[in-house]
Scaffold this motif. Structure first.
Motif, short mmCIF file in Angstrom:
data_model
loop_
_atom_site.label_atom_id
_atom_site.label_comp_id
_atom_site.label_asym_id
_atom_site.label_seq_id
_atom_site.Cartn_x
_atom_site.Cartn_y
_atom_site.Cartn_z
N LYS A 46 0.70 4.33 2.46
CA LYS A 46 1.03 4.18 3.99
C LYS A 46 2.61 4.43 4.02
O LYS A 46 3.11 4.31 5.23
N GLU A 66 -2.46 -9.19 -3.42
CA GLU A 66 -2.33 -7.94 -2.54
C GLU A 66 -1.15 -7.16 -3.09
O GLU A 66 -1.38 -6.10 -2.89
N LYS A 82 -2.61 1.56 -5.66
CA LYS A 82 -2.33 0.87 -4.32
C LYS A 82 -0.98 0.08 -4.20
O LYS A 82 0.00 0.74 -3.60
N SER A 83 -0.84 -0.95 -4.58
CA SER A 83 0.54 -1.82 -4.68
C SER A 83 1.41 -1.09 -5.69
O SER A 83 0.88 -0.70 -6.70
N ASP A 120 0.89 -1.03 -0.06
CA ASP A 120 -0.06 0.04 0.06
C ASP A 120 0.88 1.19 -0.16
O ASP A 120 1.51 1.48 1.06
#
Length: 459
Positions: A173, A214, A188-189, A170
């Motif tokens: 973050k 993910e 995201k990734s 992520d």
């Protein structure tokens, strides 16, 4: 072997596909900065193929990384689809001429191989800022809405300035993330690798939004790093080509300046002096002015002829010839228009169709050099170009003019650049070159390629 939900089934590459990939990699020229990684890939391919034969009935486990690429581990776990993608990327380096085209192919392959939604590659300019930015997965309309290309800050700055790879589940973050500009799609990734050439960072290759997982894994990173190596080779090759072209243009400017100074400018200066002299003597000796004006007119005609010769010499360079007869006719027409010579052309279409591409190109350049010499030095009024072929004599190109000619036995140390080129090209293609010339008679150049070297004529 159990598969994770959504994980695609991996089929090992066949022997034919392994050979195709190995052959592709072996086309890299020895000594290039891309050669070492390519050699390692090829070696790993062969080792991996033998390894699979020994353990065909055993499950494949991922080996530990052994260095920056872990190539042998990568290759043994590749599917046929993976290898085809890497082959496509390698072919792009030779099939594409523009750097943008090569980079677009590479980011498309990287996005497919790693299963990402988006991919991009940035290239640094001489000032250290991003000068090129190529994307995959984003439409032109979306690119336009986002606006200016990235400035290389945030996480992209980490790749560009610290030279470290990034794999984040992520990216929002990470405290180094700078967020996204307006109208930018959510991501995201992240997987990003620096593009490095000879220890210097020249760009980065990164992917976002891993599909069906993910985050990106180690295998994805290894694949993208390998593609980054290919990108570095393409970027450096493009820059070298630009430098060579720039040098060639500079040398051409210097040659033209020297030719103009030694020829056209001196003649024009002489005309100016003659006209000034005519203005001085017109009152006291008007009968002498006619001779001065006649000489000036003759000199100006020579200037026009010289300028036409320079124009003829500045034609574009040709790298391939698909229609040799048509190309020869175009050369002849250009000579006729620029020199007002009477030009005759006779071409055997069938014989021309039997030549290999490199043979046709060499003969075209020989004809080009020969006609250029005729236009610049012969002072001829008539020139003929013939091309014919037979099973007994092979194929022959002849260029003949009725110009000033020269003494072929007395040209040591005074051989022109064009004639040297003709000799070099004839020698390289295994052809016999005959130059027949006498002062005041004209010149005939014949290039004969033996039938044994022409596929359609060889017995």
């Amino acid at each position: 072997m159990m598969r994770r939900p959504g994980m695609r089934e991996r089929r090992p590459a066949s022997s034919g596909e392994m050979v195709a990939c190995s052959s592709m990699i072996s086309t890299v020229k020895p000594g290039s900065f891309f050669m070492q990684p390519a050699y390692e890939v090829r070696t790993a391919l062969l080792k991996g193929q033998k390894s699979r034969r020994k353990r065909a009935n055993r499950p494949i486990a991922r080996p530990r990384a052994r260095g920056p690429y872990n190539l042998e581990g990568m290759v043994t776990s590749y599917t046929a689809e993976d290898i085809r993608g890497l082959v496509d990327a390698g072919i792009a380096l030779t099939s594409e001429l523009s750097l943008d085209g090569i980079l677009l192919k590479l980011v498309d392959v990287a996005r497919t191989q790693a299963g990402a939604r988006y991919a991009a590659i940035s290239v640094l300019g001489d000032n250290g800022e991003i000068s090129q930015f190529v994307t995959s997965g984003i439409s032109d309309e979306e690119r336009a809405k986002i606006g200016h290309i990235p400035y290389g800050k945030g996480l992209l700055g980490v790749l560009l300035h610290e030279g470290a790879s990034l794999r984040l589940a992520d990216l929002a973050k990470d405290p180094r993330s700078g967020g996204f500009p307006p109208n930018h799609p959510p991501m995201k990734s992240l997987l990003g690798v620096p593009v490095v050439s000879r220890g210097r960072i020249i760009g980065n290759l990164y992917l976002t939004d891993k599909q069906q997982a993910e985050a990106f894994d180690e295998r994805d990173e290894e694949t993208v790093r390998l593609l980054g190596t290919q990108a570095a080779a393409a970027i450096e090759t493009s820059r070298l080509r630009e430098q060579l072209e720039s040098l060639a243009r500079l040398q051409e400017r210097e040659r033209i300046a020297m030719d103009l100074h030694d020829g056209v400018i001196q003649t024009v200066y002489a005309v100016a002096l003659h006209l000034e002299d005519a203005a001085d003597i017109v009152a006291r000796s008007p009968q002498e002015v006619g001779a001065v004006l006649d000489q000036s007119i003759e000199n100006l005609h020579q200037v026009i002829k010289d300028i036409r010769s320079y124009i003829f010499d500045l034609r574009a360079q040709v790298s391939e010839v698909s229609d040799l007869p048509g190309a020869i006719r175009e050369l002849a027409e250009s000579l006729r228009v620029n020199t007002l010579m009477d030009v005759h052309v006779s071409v055997d279409e069938r014989a021309a169709g039997l030549l290999e591409q490199d043979q046709a190109l060499a003969l075209f350049h020989i004809a080009q050099e020969a006609l250029n010499n005729v236009g610049k030095h012969s002072h001829a009024t008539t020139v003929s170009i013939t091309f014919e072929g037979s099973s007994a004599q092979g194929v022959a190109l002849a260029v003949e003019d009725n110009g000033a000619g020269f003494d072929t036995s007395n040209r040591a140390g005074r051989e022109g650049h064009g004639l040297r080129n003709i000799k070099d090209r004839a020698r390289a293609m295994g052809a016999k070159l005959t130059i027949d010339s006498k002062p005041g008679i004209g010149t005939r150049i014949i290039v004969q390629l033996p039938a044994a070297r022409v596929k359609g004529l060889a017995g």
